[in-house]
Design a protein around this motif. Structure first.
Motif, PDB file in Angstrom:
ATOM      1  N   SER A 155       1.398  14.558  -1.426  1.00 18.17           N
ATOM      2  CA  SER A 155       2.230  13.750  -0.663  1.00 18.17           C
ATOM      3  C   SER A 155       1.643  13.021   0.267  1.00 18.17           C
ATOM      4  O   SER A 155       0.779  13.418   0.873  1.00 18.17           O
ATOM      5  N   PRO A 156       1.927  11.623   0.214  1.00 18.95           N
ATOM      6  CA  PRO A 156       1.262  10.761   1.026  1.00 18.95           C
ATOM      7  C   PRO A 156       1.427  10.920   2.576  1.00 18.95           C
ATOM      8  O   PRO A 156       0.523  10.449   3.394  1.00 18.95           O
ATOM      9  N   CYS A 157       2.582  11.728   3.008  1.00 26.52           N
ATOM     10  CA  CYS A 157       2.845  11.981   4.351  1.00 26.52           C
ATOM     11  C   CYS A 157       2.226  13.040   4.877  1.00 26.52           C
ATOM     12  O   CYS A 157       1.837  13.434   6.041  1.00 26.52           O
ATOM     13  N   SER A 193       0.779  -1.247  -0.155  1.00 21.27           N
ATOM     14  CA  SER A 193       0.026   0.079   0.118  1.00 21.27           C
ATOM     15  C   SER A 193       0.864   1.151   0.299  1.00 21.27           C
ATOM     16  O   SER A 193       0.655   2.275  -0.738  1.00 21.27           O
ATOM     17  N   TRP A 194       1.858   1.378   0.808  1.00 19.36           N
ATOM     18  CA  TRP A 194       2.615   2.614   0.727  1.00 19.36           C
ATOM     19  C   TRP A 194       3.438   2.587  -0.256  1.00 19.36           C
ATOM     20  O   TRP A 194       3.814   3.857  -0.952  1.00 19.36           O
ATOM     21  N   VAL A 195       4.161   1.470  -0.903  1.00 21.95           N
ATOM     22  CA  VAL A 195       4.835   1.592  -2.202  1.00 21.95           C
ATOM     23  C   VAL A 195       3.704   2.372  -3.440  1.00 21.95           C
ATOM     24  O   VAL A 195       4.370   3.228  -3.993  1.00 21.95           O
ATOM     25  N   ALA A 196       2.360   1.691  -3.447  1.00 23.00           N
ATOM     26  CA  ALA A 196       1.569   2.491  -4.548  1.00 23.00           C
ATOM     27  C   ALA A 196       1.272   3.832  -4.145  1.00 23.00           C
ATOM     28  O   ALA A 196       1.255   4.628  -4.838  1.00 23.00           O
ATOM     29  N   GLU A 197       1.208   4.271  -2.700  1.00 27.37           N
ATOM     30  CA  GLU A 197       1.163   5.635  -2.516  1.00 27.37           C
ATOM     31  C   GLU A 197       2.391   6.589  -3.135  1.00 27.37           C
ATOM     32  O   GLU A 197       2.081   7.644  -3.542  1.00 27.37           O
ATOM     33  N   PHE A 198       3.443   6.075  -2.813  1.00 27.58           N
ATOM     34  CA  PHE A 198       4.743   6.758  -3.242  1.00 27.58           C
ATOM     35  C   PHE A 198       4.694   6.834  -4.638  1.00 27.58           C
ATOM     36  O   PHE A 198       5.289   7.906  -5.357  1.00 27.58           O
ATOM     37  N   ILE A 199       4.285   5.799  -5.337  1.00 28.51           N
ATOM     38  CA  ILE A 199       4.364   5.994  -6.894  1.00 28.51           C
ATOM     39  C   ILE A 199       3.304   6.765  -7.449  1.00 28.51           C
ATOM     40  O   ILE A 199       3.436   7.616  -8.299  1.00 28.51           O
ATOM     41  N   THR A 200       2.040   6.713  -6.460  1.00 28.92           N
ATOM     42  CA  THR A 200       1.216   7.803  -7.191  1.00 28.92           C
ATOM     43  C   THR A 200       1.662   9.243  -6.871  1.00 28.92           C
ATOM     44  O   THR A 200       1.369   9.988  -7.619  1.00 28.92           O
ATOM     45  N   ALA A 201       2.261   9.411  -5.808  1.00 26.84           N
ATOM     46  CA  ALA A 201       2.836  10.872  -5.516  1.00 26.84           C
ATOM     47  C   ALA A 201       3.839  11.325  -6.511  1.00 26.84           C
ATOM     48  O   ALA A 201       3.786  12.394  -6.650  1.00 26.84           O
ATOM     49  N   ALA A 202       4.588  10.282  -7.025  1.00 26.22           N
ATOM     50  CA  ALA A 202       5.755  10.481  -8.022  1.00 26.22           C
ATOM     51  C   ALA A 202       5.144  11.017  -9.239  1.00 26.22           C
ATOM     52  O   ALA A 202       5.425  12.005 -10.058  1.00 26.22           O
TER      53      ALA A 202
END
Length: 52
Positions: free
Chosen positions: A42-44, A25-34
């Motif tokens: 930013s997911p954070c 899930s977090w990997v997908a969030e950071f790919i989406t953010a990029a």
């Protein structure tokens, strides 16, 4: 009554799935953010708790 606790391969597979779920899930969030450039994401810092 059978115990709920598993041992051996079943226990390892279950633990692996429990650990991999949030990681994927977090990997997908950071790919989406990029990929998401406008508006900046930013997911954070962007989430349901901070959005208006």
């Amino acid at each position: 009554m059978n115990p709920i606790v598993r041992s051996g391969a079943a226990a390892r597979a279950g633990a692996l799935l429990i650990l991999l779920g949030p990681l994927v899930s977090w990997v997908a969030e950071f790919i989406t953010a990029a990929a998401w450039q406008d508006p900046p994401y930013s997911p954070c810092t962007t989430g349901s708790a901070t959005s208006a």
